[in-house]
Design a protein around this motif. Structure first.
Motif, PDB file in Angstrom:
ATOM      1  N   PHE A   1       0.828  -1.204   0.000  1.00 41.31           N
ATOM      2  CA  PHE A   1       0.000   0.000   0.000  1.00 41.31           C
ATOM      3  C   PHE A   1       0.864   1.256   0.000  1.00 41.31           C
ATOM      4  O   PHE A   1       0.559   2.232  -0.674  1.00 41.31           O
ATOM      5  CB  PHE A   1      -0.933   0.007   1.219  1.00 41.31           C
ATOM      6  CG  PHE A   1      -1.962  -1.076   1.177  1.00 41.31           C
ATOM      7  CD1 PHE A   1      -3.032  -1.003   0.295  1.00 41.31           C
ATOM      8  CD2 PHE A   1      -1.867  -2.172   2.012  1.00 41.31           C
ATOM      9  CE1 PHE A   1      -3.983  -2.005   0.254  1.00 41.31           C
ATOM     10  CE2 PHE A   1      -2.819  -3.172   1.971  1.00 41.31           C
ATOM     11  CZ  PHE A   1      -3.873  -3.088   1.089  1.00 41.31           C
ATOM     12  N   HIS A   2       1.952   1.215   0.756  1.00 40.21           N
ATOM     13  CA  HIS A   2       2.892   2.330   0.776  1.00 40.21           C
ATOM     14  C   HIS A   2       3.543   2.502  -0.597  1.00 40.21           C
ATOM     15  O   HIS A   2       3.709   3.626  -1.074  1.00 40.21           O
ATOM     16  CB  HIS A   2       3.961   2.079   1.839  1.00 40.21           C
ATOM     17  CG  HIS A   2       5.076   3.063   1.820  1.00 40.21           C
ATOM     18  ND1 HIS A   2       4.938   4.360   2.243  1.00 40.21           N
ATOM     19  CD2 HIS A   2       6.362   2.938   1.397  1.00 40.21           C
ATOM     20  CE1 HIS A   2       6.087   4.989   2.090  1.00 40.21           C
ATOM     21  NE2 HIS A   2       6.958   4.145   1.586  1.00 40.21           N
TER      22      HIS A   2
ATOM     23  N   VAL B   1       4.809   5.451  -5.246  1.00 38.82           N
ATOM     24  CA  VAL B   1       5.370   5.247  -6.582  1.00 38.82           C
ATOM     25  C   VAL B   1       4.309   5.320  -7.676  1.00 38.82           C
ATOM     26  O   VAL B   1       4.468   6.038  -8.663  1.00 38.82           O
ATOM     27  CB  VAL B   1       6.118   3.892  -6.644  1.00 38.82           C
ATOM     28  CG1 VAL B   1       6.630   3.627  -8.040  1.00 38.82           C
ATOM     29  CG2 VAL B   1       7.256   3.876  -5.638  1.00 38.82           C
ATOM     30  N   VAL B   2       3.230   4.594  -7.518  1.00 39.13           N
ATOM     31  CA  VAL B   2       2.256   4.463  -8.603  1.00 39.13           C
ATOM     32  C   VAL B   2       1.345   5.678  -8.713  1.00 39.13           C
ATOM     33  O   VAL B   2       1.192   6.256  -9.802  1.00 39.13           O
ATOM     34  CB  VAL B   2       1.416   3.175  -8.413  1.00 39.13           C
ATOM     35  CG1 VAL B   2       0.350   3.066  -9.466  1.00 39.13           C
ATOM     36  CG2 VAL B   2       2.325   1.956  -8.433  1.00 39.13           C
ATOM     37  N   LEU B   3       0.720   6.076  -7.624  1.00 30.98           N
ATOM     38  CA  LEU B   3      -0.245   7.170  -7.687  1.00 30.98           C
ATOM     39  C   LEU B   3       0.352   8.505  -8.121  1.00 30.98           C
ATOM     40  O   LEU B   3      -0.295   9.243  -8.864  1.00 30.98           O
ATOM     41  CB  LEU B   3      -0.973   7.314  -6.349  1.00 30.98           C
ATOM     42  CG  LEU B   3      -1.953   6.186  -6.023  1.00 30.98           C
ATOM     43  CD1 LEU B   3      -2.624   6.438  -4.692  1.00 30.98           C
ATOM     44  CD2 LEU B   3      -2.992   6.027  -7.103  1.00 30.98           C
ATOM     45  N   PRO B   4       1.569   8.874  -7.708  1.00 30.44           N
ATOM     46  CA  PRO B   4       2.124  10.146  -8.188  1.00 30.44           C
ATOM     47  C   PRO B   4       2.341  10.183  -9.701  1.00 30.44           C
ATOM     48  O   PRO B   4       2.305  11.249 -10.303  1.00 30.44           O
ATOM     49  CB  PRO B   4       3.462  10.268  -7.456  1.00 30.44           C
ATOM     50  CG  PRO B   4       3.298   9.448  -6.248  1.00 30.44           C
ATOM     51  CD  PRO B   4       2.400   8.326  -6.639  1.00 30.44           C
TER      52      PRO B   4
ATOM     53  N   ALA C   1      -8.209  10.358  -1.090  1.00 31.46           N
ATOM     54  CA  ALA C   1      -8.970   9.260  -0.473  1.00 31.46           C
ATOM     55  C   ALA C   1      -8.034   8.124  -0.067  1.00 31.46           C
ATOM     56  O   ALA C   1      -8.185   7.539   1.014  1.00 31.46           O
ATOM     57  CB  ALA C   1     -10.038   8.759  -1.436  1.00 31.46           C
ATOM     58  N   TYR C   2      -7.080   7.813  -0.920  1.00 32.98           N
ATOM     59  CA  TYR C   2      -6.123   6.747  -0.608  1.00 32.98           C
ATOM     60  C   TYR C   2      -5.262   7.141   0.599  1.00 32.98           C
ATOM     61  O   TYR C   2      -4.988   6.327   1.462  1.00 32.98           O
ATOM     62  CB  TYR C   2      -5.252   6.464  -1.828  1.00 32.98           C
ATOM     63  CG  TYR C   2      -4.477   5.177  -1.728  1.00 32.98           C
ATOM     64  CD1 TYR C   2      -5.096   3.963  -1.964  1.00 32.98           C
ATOM     65  CD2 TYR C   2      -3.135   5.174  -1.395  1.00 32.98           C
ATOM     66  CE1 TYR C   2      -4.398   2.770  -1.874  1.00 32.98           C
ATOM     67  CE2 TYR C   2      -2.425   3.995  -1.300  1.00 32.98           C
ATOM     68  CZ  TYR C   2      -3.057   2.799  -1.542  1.00 32.98           C
ATOM     69  OH  TYR C   2      -2.369   1.626  -1.438  1.00 32.98           O
ATOM     70  N   GLY C   3      -4.848   8.400   0.635  1.00 33.05           N
ATOM     71  CA  GLY C   3      -4.083   8.880   1.771  1.00 33.05           C
ATOM     72  C   GLY C   3      -4.893   8.816   3.062  1.00 33.05           C
ATOM     73  O   GLY C   3      -4.364   8.472   4.118  1.00 33.05           O
TER      74      GLY C   3
END
Length: 110
Positions: free
Chosen positions: A37-38, A43-46, A58-60
């Motif tokens: 999740f980290h 890495v992925v979401l940015p 929302a994920y944060g």
């Protein structure tokens, strides 16, 4: 031939001796589960979304809730630090709002 060793009288073995080990094992398991999740968050979401995208927020918030629960349930200092970091990061985005347009003043009629 030597006599068999007898256990020391001051050493007791009971279920309470396993409590610290069990807590460490649970904390380690949480850290292992949290790692993917980290990785997605860092890495992925940015790459896909900007910092203020609703998906990232929302994920944060999801990670913040998980770390807060782990900090409370497991008395985990590492989770407390992560939750504090995520809370500060999300607070920085909520206090920073896009520039509001200034209402234009009507022109006087001649």
């Amino acid at each position: 031939m030597t006599a068999p060793r007898r256990p020391r009288a001051d050493v007791t073995i009971g279920p309470w001796d396993w409590a610290p080990r069990r807590e460490r094992l649970i904390r380690a398991a949480y850290r292992l589960v949290r790692f993917p999740f980290h990785l997605v968050d860092e890495v992925v979401l940015p790459v896909i979304f900007d910092e203020e995208a609703p998906v990232r927020r929302a994920y944060g918030q999801f990670l913040l809730d998980c770390d807060g629960a782990a900090a409370y349930l497991f008395a985990d200092d590492t989770a407390t630090v992560r939750a504090t970091f995520l809370r500060r990061r999300s607070a920085a985005f909520t206090t920073r709002s896009p520039a509001t347009p200034v209402a234009s003043t009507p022109k006087p009629t001649p």
